[in-house]
Motif scaffolding. Sequence first.
Motif, PDB file in Angstrom:
ATOM      1  N   THR A  21       0.842  -1.202  -0.016  1.00 60.43           N
ATOM      2  CA  THR A  21      -0.054   0.098   0.086  1.00 60.43           C
ATOM      3  C   THR A  21       0.903   1.309  -0.006  1.00 60.43           C
ATOM      4  O   THR A  21       0.138   2.394  -0.259  1.00 60.43           O
ATOM      5  N   GLN A  22       2.152   1.186   0.265  1.00 62.58           N
ATOM      6  CA  GLN A  22       3.038   2.231   0.114  1.00 62.58           C
ATOM      7  C   GLN A  22       3.167   2.535  -1.209  1.00 62.58           C
ATOM      8  O   GLN A  22       3.169   3.736  -1.581  1.00 62.58           O
ATOM      9  N   PHE A 207     -17.056 -11.655   1.052  1.00 62.09           N
ATOM     10  CA  PHE A 207     -15.649 -11.577   1.034  1.00 62.09           C
ATOM     11  C   PHE A 207     -15.262 -10.776   2.543  1.00 62.09           C
ATOM     12  O   PHE A 207     -15.751  -9.724   2.580  1.00 62.09           O
ATOM     13  N   ASP A 208     -14.240 -11.253   2.998  1.00 60.70           N
ATOM     14  CA  ASP A 208     -13.847 -10.557   4.007  1.00 60.70           C
ATOM     15  C   ASP A 208     -12.334 -10.121   3.994  1.00 60.70           C
ATOM     16  O   ASP A 208     -11.539 -10.882   4.270  1.00 60.70           O
ATOM     17  N   LEU A 209     -12.174  -8.912   3.669  1.00 61.06           N
ATOM     18  CA  LEU A 209     -11.097  -8.672   3.204  1.00 61.06           C
ATOM     19  C   LEU A 209     -10.286  -7.202   4.032  1.00 61.06           C
ATOM     20  O   LEU A 209     -11.375  -6.262   4.122  1.00 61.06           O
ATOM     21  N   ARG A 210      -9.142  -6.981   4.195  1.00 67.43           N
ATOM     22  CA  ARG A 210      -8.648  -5.834   4.661  1.00 67.43           C
ATOM     23  C   ARG A 210      -7.940  -4.942   3.593  1.00 67.43           C
ATOM     24  O   ARG A 210      -7.630  -5.463   2.478  1.00 67.43           O
ATOM     25  N   TYR A 211      -8.078  -3.700   3.749  1.00 63.73           N
ATOM     26  CA  TYR A 211      -7.113  -2.726   2.845  1.00 63.73           C
ATOM     27  C   TYR A 211      -5.774  -3.198   2.517  1.00 63.73           C
ATOM     28  O   TYR A 211      -5.064  -3.612   3.818  1.00 63.73           O
ATOM     29  N   GLY A 212      -5.167  -3.621   1.385  1.00 60.45           N
ATOM     30  CA  GLY A 212      -4.035  -4.078   1.238  1.00 60.45           C
ATOM     31  C   GLY A 212      -4.109  -5.360   0.606  1.00 60.45           C
ATOM     32  O   GLY A 212      -2.937  -6.096   0.382  1.00 60.45           O
ATOM     33  N   GLU A 213      -5.142  -5.898   0.783  1.00 64.90           N
ATOM     34  CA  GLU A 213      -5.506  -7.365   0.227  1.00 64.90           C
ATOM     35  C   GLU A 213      -6.223  -7.231  -0.939  1.00 64.90           C
ATOM     36  O   GLU A 213      -7.101  -6.151  -1.227  1.00 64.90           O
ATOM     37  N   TYR A 214      -6.387  -8.165  -1.798  1.00 61.81           N
ATOM     38  CA  TYR A 214      -7.135  -8.149  -3.064  1.00 61.81           C
ATOM     39  C   TYR A 214      -7.461  -9.913  -3.290  1.00 61.81           C
ATOM     40  O   TYR A 214      -6.705 -10.624  -2.779  1.00 61.81           O
ATOM     41  N   VAL A 215      -8.646 -10.062  -4.257  1.00 62.32           N
ATOM     42  CA  VAL A 215      -8.836 -11.528  -4.302  1.00 62.32           C
ATOM     43  C   VAL A 215      -9.067 -11.593  -5.965  1.00 62.32           C
ATOM     44  O   VAL A 215      -9.563 -10.811  -6.539  1.00 62.32           O
ATOM     45  N   LEU A 216      -8.613 -12.739  -6.255  1.00 62.73           N
ATOM     46  CA  LEU A 216      -8.555 -13.344  -7.579  1.00 62.73           C
ATOM     47  C   LEU A 216      -9.792 -14.380  -7.435  1.00 62.73           C
ATOM     48  O   LEU A 216      -9.264 -15.332  -6.601  1.00 62.73           O
ATOM     49  N   TRP A 217     -10.564 -14.112  -8.451  1.00 59.85           N
ATOM     50  CA  TRP A 217     -11.842 -15.074  -8.118  1.00 59.85           C
ATOM     51  C   TRP A 217     -12.550 -15.227  -9.558  1.00 59.85           C
ATOM     52  O   TRP A 217     -12.473 -14.424 -10.430  1.00 59.85           O
ATOM     53  N   TYR A 218     -13.274 -16.090  -9.561  1.00 55.47           N
ATOM     54  CA  TYR A 218     -13.865 -16.414 -10.832  1.00 55.47           C
ATOM     55  C   TYR A 218     -15.595 -16.460 -11.032  1.00 55.47           C
ATOM     56  O   TYR A 218     -16.502 -16.753 -10.692  1.00 55.47           O
ATOM     57  N   GLY A 219     -15.842 -14.672 -11.080  1.00 55.17           N
ATOM     58  CA  GLY A 219     -16.833 -14.201 -11.142  1.00 55.17           C
ATOM     59  C   GLY A 219     -17.937 -14.568 -12.492  1.00 55.17           C
ATOM     60  O   GLY A 219     -19.024 -14.106 -12.526  1.00 55.17           O
ATOM     61  N   ASN A 220     -16.923 -15.001 -13.409  1.00 53.33           N
ATOM     62  CA  ASN A 220     -17.761 -15.248 -14.613  1.00 53.33           C
ATOM     63  C   ASN A 220     -18.681 -16.493 -14.574  1.00 53.33           C
ATOM     64  O   ASN A 220     -19.816 -16.517 -15.096  1.00 53.33           O
TER      65      ASN A 220
END
Length: 269
Positions: A21-22, A207-220
């Motif tokens: 995040t920096q 999704f349970d995520l904090r800032y600085g995280e991201y998720v790769l997922w299959y929304g298709n």
Amino acid sequence: MFAVLPSLALLTDEQVLKFDTQAFPLNEMTAKQLDVGVSTISTGKLHECALHLGIVPPGAAASKGPWRHLVQDRWKHNPHRSEINSCYLRWLKEVIGPLMLAKGETEMWYSTELLIRFHTPCPLSLQSPPPPPRLQDPSKNGSTRPYGKRKGVNRRGISTKRHSDRDYGHPSGELNVWLPLNDHAYGTNSLFRDRKPWAGEGSSRPFDLRYGEYVLWYGNGCPHETRMNVTDVTRVSFDFRVIPGTLFEERGACRTFDCRGTYFSKMLL
Ligand SMILES: [Fe+2]
């Protein structure tokens, strides 16, 4: 004999990963873009700011309505837009690029436009239990709609109805990236998705995520939706898609999403 494409593993395995995040101060840049303080976004209080600015009528259902368009207008037309766009391209190259390279890819396609999403708390007046489903009306061929008149958004306070991206013609090689900009996306302020395309609605979790995280997922293929936000947090998130070069269809079923459209742009890795 079929060739096995290593990038297919990216589509089948949901992954929560981190970014620096920096190096990529995405929440600060977004705050600048929207002309609000960064703590307004971090603490999930964008709705209060909007109220203060007079663009949310008191007591209005904040998940839908003209104020969202006003915030989207700020997002699209602010002069700092090119700054965040170049950060987005750098993020793609330095964060997603290595994942693609590790699968043997030499190029990837990415959403040309970086989309921002908001999911605001529903006013308390709307947080009472929803009315029961209507009784089935045999004169209407057996179909019932639970409540509300709008097709699609048929439950109050819901900004994204349950769907898979393939329902809208998105190509099957797509990988979704979802990244919260407020400190914590959780529960009903988050995005609910089914565990697998075939797992059914009972498997749906936020999704349970904090800032600085991201998720790769299959929304298709994995159905997803928002639900009435009964937290006091406005979730702000980025939402975009990438396609490994080997999975991109230059001439697909929908021209919007192939070489003839502008939805995706190519990046060499
Ligand atoms: Fe979607």
